[in-house]
Scaffold this motif. Structure first.
Motif, PDB file in Angstrom:
ATOM      1  N   ARG A 104      -5.920  -2.341  14.516  1.00  0.00           N
ATOM      2  CA  ARG A 104      -5.436  -1.968  13.186  1.00  0.00           C
ATOM      3  C   ARG A 104      -5.482  -0.452  13.007  1.00  0.00           C
ATOM      4  N   GLU A 105      -6.594   0.147  13.395  1.00  0.00           N
ATOM      5  CA  GLU A 105      -6.742   1.595  13.230  1.00  0.00           C
ATOM      6  C   GLU A 105      -5.784   2.355  14.140  1.00  0.00           C
ATOM      7  N   VAL A 106      -5.581   1.861  15.354  1.00  0.00           N
ATOM      8  CA  VAL A 106      -4.644   2.515  16.276  1.00  0.00           C
ATOM      9  C   VAL A 106      -3.241   2.498  15.695  1.00  0.00           C
ATOM     10  N   MET A 107      -2.814   1.340  15.187  1.00  0.00           N
ATOM     11  CA  MET A 107      -1.457   1.219  14.672  1.00  0.00           C
ATOM     12  C   MET A 107      -1.250   2.063  13.425  1.00  0.00           C
ATOM     13  N   LEU A 108      -2.269   2.159  12.584  1.00  0.00           N
ATOM     14  CA  LEU A 108      -2.167   3.027  11.407  1.00  0.00           C
ATOM     15  C   LEU A 108      -1.965   4.483  11.805  1.00  0.00           C
ATOM     16  N   SER A 109      -2.509   4.874  12.950  1.00  0.00           N
ATOM     17  CA  SER A 109      -2.411   6.266  13.372  1.00  0.00           C
ATOM     18  C   SER A 109      -1.116   6.579  14.116  1.00  0.00           C
ATOM     19  N   ILE A 110      -0.562   5.613  14.842  1.00  0.00           N
ATOM     20  CA  ILE A 110       0.632   5.918  15.639  1.00  0.00           C
ATOM     21  C   ILE A 110       1.931   5.493  14.965  1.00  0.00           C
ATOM     22  N   ALA A 111       1.849   4.693  13.912  1.00  0.00           N
ATOM     23  CA  ALA A 111       3.069   4.246  13.228  1.00  0.00           C
ATOM     24  C   ALA A 111       2.840   4.119  11.727  1.00  0.00           C
ATOM     25  N   PRO A 112       2.433   5.211  11.049  1.00  0.00           N
ATOM     26  CA  PRO A 112       2.074   5.100   9.631  1.00  0.00           C
ATOM     27  C   PRO A 112       3.248   4.827   8.707  1.00  0.00           C
ATOM     28  N   HIS A 113       4.478   4.975   9.198  1.00  0.00           N
ATOM     29  CA  HIS A 113       5.640   4.693   8.351  1.00  0.00           C
ATOM     30  C   HIS A 113       5.962   3.210   8.299  1.00  0.00           C
ATOM     31  N   ILE A 114       5.558   2.452   9.325  1.00  0.00           N
ATOM     32  CA  ILE A 114       5.871   1.018   9.336  1.00  0.00           C
ATOM     33  C   ILE A 114       4.625   0.133   9.305  1.00  0.00           C
ATOM     34  N   VAL A 115       3.450   0.750   9.315  1.00  0.00           N
ATOM     35  CA  VAL A 115       2.186   0.020   9.227  1.00  0.00           C
ATOM     36  C   VAL A 115       1.383   0.622   8.083  1.00  0.00           C
ATOM     37  N   TRP A 116       0.890  -0.200   7.190  1.00  0.00           N
ATOM     38  CA  TRP A 116       0.065   0.320   6.108  1.00  0.00           C
ATOM     39  C   TRP A 116      -0.972  -0.715   5.678  1.00  0.00           C
ATOM     40  N   PRO A 117      -2.077  -0.244   5.072  1.00  0.00           N
ATOM     41  CA  PRO A 117      -3.154  -1.158   4.690  1.00  0.00           C
ATOM     42  C   PRO A 117      -2.706  -2.145   3.619  1.00  0.00           C
ATOM     43  N   MET A 118      -3.304  -3.321   3.664  1.00  0.00           N
ATOM     44  CA  MET A 118      -3.041  -4.331   2.647  1.00  0.00           C
ATOM     45  C   MET A 118      -4.342  -5.060   2.348  1.00  0.00           C
ATOM     46  N   ARG A 119      -4.595  -5.288   1.068  1.00  0.00           N
ATOM     47  CA  ARG A 119      -5.799  -5.979   0.630  1.00  0.00           C
ATOM     48  C   ARG A 119      -5.472  -7.454   0.438  1.00  0.00           C
ATOM     49  N   PHE A 120      -6.317  -8.319   1.014  1.00  0.00           N
ATOM     50  CA  PHE A 120      -6.116  -9.759   0.952  1.00  0.00           C
ATOM     51  C   PHE A 120      -7.165 -10.404   0.057  1.00  0.00           C
ATOM     52  N   VAL A 121      -6.715 -11.273  -0.835  1.00  0.00           N
ATOM     53  CA  VAL A 121      -7.590 -12.012  -1.736  1.00  0.00           C
ATOM     54  C   VAL A 121      -7.707 -13.444  -1.223  1.00  0.00           C
ATOM     55  N   LEU A 122      -8.933 -13.888  -1.051  1.00  0.00           N
ATOM     56  CA  LEU A 122      -9.217 -15.234  -0.554  1.00  0.00           C
ATOM     57  C   LEU A 122      -9.907 -16.031  -1.665  1.00  0.00           C
ATOM     58  N   PRO A 123      -9.164 -16.868  -2.399  1.00  0.00           N
ATOM     59  CA  PRO A 123      -9.808 -17.698  -3.413  1.00  0.00           C
ATOM     60  C   PRO A 123     -10.761 -18.700  -2.757  1.00  0.00           C
ATOM     61  N   HIS A 124     -11.902 -18.914  -3.392  1.00  0.00           N
ATOM     62  CA  HIS A 124     -12.902 -19.795  -2.803  1.00  0.00           C
ATOM     63  C   HIS A 124     -12.645 -21.245  -3.209  1.00  0.00           C
TER      64      HIS A 124
ATOM     65  N   SER B  11      -9.652  -6.403   4.059  1.00  0.00           N
ATOM     66  CA  SER B  11      -8.518  -5.555   4.427  1.00  0.00           C
ATOM     67  C   SER B  11      -7.903  -5.957   5.765  1.00  0.00           C
ATOM     68  N   ASP B  12      -6.600  -5.883   5.822  1.00  0.00           N
ATOM     69  CA  ASP B  12      -5.833  -5.944   7.064  1.00  0.00           C
ATOM     70  C   ASP B  12      -4.628  -5.023   6.887  1.00  0.00           C
ATOM     71  N   CYS B  13      -3.612  -5.182   7.721  1.00  0.00           N
ATOM     72  CA  CYS B  13      -2.461  -4.280   7.643  1.00  0.00           C
ATOM     73  C   CYS B  13      -1.148  -5.051   7.712  1.00  0.00           C
ATOM     74  N   TRP B  14      -0.153  -4.463   7.087  1.00  0.00           N
ATOM     75  CA  TRP B  14       1.224  -4.946   7.120  1.00  0.00           C
ATOM     76  C   TRP B  14       2.000  -4.170   8.174  1.00  0.00           C
ATOM     77  N   VAL B  15       3.002  -4.807   8.787  1.00  0.00           N
ATOM     78  CA  VAL B  15       3.854  -4.117   9.755  1.00  0.00           C
ATOM     79  C   VAL B  15       5.297  -4.565   9.600  1.00  0.00           C
ATOM     80  N   GLU B  16       6.207  -3.615   9.716  1.00  0.00           N
ATOM     81  CA  GLU B  16       7.630  -3.944   9.835  1.00  0.00           C
ATOM     82  C   GLU B  16       7.858  -4.354  11.287  1.00  0.00           C
TER      83      GLU B  16
END
Length: 498
Positions: free
Chosen positions: A74-94, A149-154
């Protein structure tokens, strides 16, 4: 028939694993040719859930190495492709009846600490009955939950940009070119390929990488070799509906069958819901979302969201076939998402890729390039974790700061179009605009905000050959257009191409 070409490595398959291997190998000094019988990323690699994620559910099957590797990527992709990869917050209902809170807390603790996190915030417990993130959910049934947290990608652009970088470094990339067969000697393969015009040519390759995805076994047969291990074809379908809520957060829902279903903000105006895990028979042809799969996804969301989702709301569906390494599991959802690289050196080297996921494609490619390099006597050094993909260089600025600088420099674009162009082209935006100061100077809007100049850029650098290449893979503008508008774009496309 043409005279033979000669390369160190012939890569079969223009999905994410194939282009990743081609890029890594050419960067190590090998001469490389890649062939793909369709468009780049036409099949599985443009039909994912579009996530760069560790795979939190894989912790339940004790796949800690896979999760650790994916989390680090995740961290590698955020650094080499920040225009198509970005952080996303995930909500997990219990859902207490599914998994106890202590189990989820323990899993999230592992998720936070299995690999280094530099930019992504850790997990937290949420009182969903008192927070905006709980507003879309049924209350008081889902009063508690968690966030991580995880990441979105095009995804299709990730594949495309790897192919572009490979080509920029000297690889020959041939979409719409089919691998027909290959004969082996001790020193090399003699392969026959066929282009879109029907013409055949011969390629001499010191090694072959079979990254044909769902067609890996067919490609293997065409080499006249046997492969230990099999792939299991599992169809994953997604539906797209008008946005179900406001906010940038995604949801991961525990379904009654113990699978998880994602609900993800998509293309500004929509929600993406997926995925299914259904055995796929190749005789069925191109994968499509069945009515049963669509109903399953609608029901999964309707059980937990305040507003029910029904099949008549669906704006678009897509399906992909995952070529999973068959580990003998009875449940398609339990089949490992890990990969296996099978190296055959009984003559000229043949490396075959079984399984894998888009998140770990770069690590898979790195491992494959090392093995191929050893077999060819030139291993080279690992380099792809530090080299940005085309468009990933914002000149030292953050993505937000770069966007603001472009907004100031080109106010005529308008913010929605500017945001879309940066998500598509990143730091190459100025090259796409090429000095234009109006939409008219860009050749006019051909439909969906795609200008003639942007289309020409894609044709020159992104192997575009048909309207659907642009509307559904290079961009997703087809989703924002009516059927009549897509037909009009196709007609304009043909005139521009002509």
């Amino acid at each position: 028939m043409n005279n033979p070409d000669s390369v160190d490595l012939l890569v079969i398959g223009g999905g994410v694993n194939g282009v990743g291997i081609a890029r890594d190998a050419v960067g190590r000094g090998h001469s490389v040719m890649l062939v793909e019988r369709g468009d780049i990323a036409e099949a599985t690699s443009s039909s994912s859930s579009k996530l760069i994620h560790g795979g939190i559910r894989y912790l339940e099957t004790y796949e800690f190495r896979l999760v650790r590797e994916a989390l680090a990527e995740r961290e590698v992709m955020l650094s080499i492709a920040p225009h198509i990869v970005w952080p996303m917050r995930f909500v997990l209902p219990h859902r207490p009846e599914m998994r106890p809170r202590w189990m989820i807390r323990a899993g999230l603790f592992l998720y936070d600490h299995l690999a280094s996190r530099k930019s992504l915030p850790g997990s937290e417990a949420l009182a969903l009955d008192r927070l905006p993130q709980g507003a879309p959910l049924k209350q008081p049934q889902f009063a508690r939950g968690f966030a991580y947290s995880d990441c979105w990608v095009e995804d299709s652009r990730l594949v495309l940009l790897n192919a572009r970088d490979a080509a920029d470094r000297g690889a020959t990339v041939l979409p719409r070119t089919e691998f027909l067969r290959a004969e082996r000697s001790a020193e090399a393969w003699t392969a026959t390929i066929r282009g879109a015009d029907g013409g055949e040519r011969t390629v001499r390759a010191r090694a072959i990488a079979n990254a044909a995805g769902p067609w890996v076994m067919g490609a293997q047969d065409a080499t006249g070799t046997a492969l230990e291990g099999r792939v299991r074809l599992v169809r994953g379908s997604h539906i797209v509906v008008p946005a179900l809520y406001r906010g940038d957060q995604a949801y991961i829902l525990q379904n009654d069958d113990r699978r998880v279903v994602f609900v993800i903000p998509y293309e500004q105006d929509y929600s993406l819901i997926g995925t299914t895990d259904v055995p796929h028979d190749p005789a069925q042809g191109k994968p499509t979302c069945t009515p049963e799969e669509a109903a399953y996804l609608c029901e999964a969301v309707s059980r937990q969201f305040r507003t029910p989702v029904s099949p008549d709301q669906i704006a678009w569906t897509y399906s992909g076939v995952r070529p999973l390494h068959d580990d003998g599991s009875d449940n398609p959802s339990s089949v490992t998402r890990d990969y296996t690289l099978a190296m055959d050196t009984k003559g000229a080297p043949l490396l075959s890729v079984l399984g894998g996921k888009i998140t770990t494609y770069r690590r898979l490619a790195e491992d494959a390039a090392r093995q191929i390099g050893r077999a060819l006597g030139r291993q080279g050094t690992d380099w792809t974790a530090r080299a940005v993909l085309p468009g990933g260089d914002f000149g030292g600025l953050s993505r937000a700061a770069f966007t603001e600088s472009m907004a100031a420099a080109h106010p005529w674009l308008g913010r929605p179009l500017l945001d879309r162009l940066i998500r598509t082209h990143g730091g190459e935006l100025e090259r796409v605009i090429d000095g234009a100061t109006s939409i008219e100077a860009m050749g006019g809007d051909l439909g969906g905000g795609i200008t003639a100049r942007e289309l020409e850029w894609m044709r020159a650098r992104e192997w575009v050959a048909a309207p659907e290449d642009v509307l559904w893979r290079r961009t997703k503008r087809g989703l924002h257009m009516t059927h009549a508008e897509r037909e009009a774009f196709a007609a304009r496309f043909e005139r521009v191409v002509a």
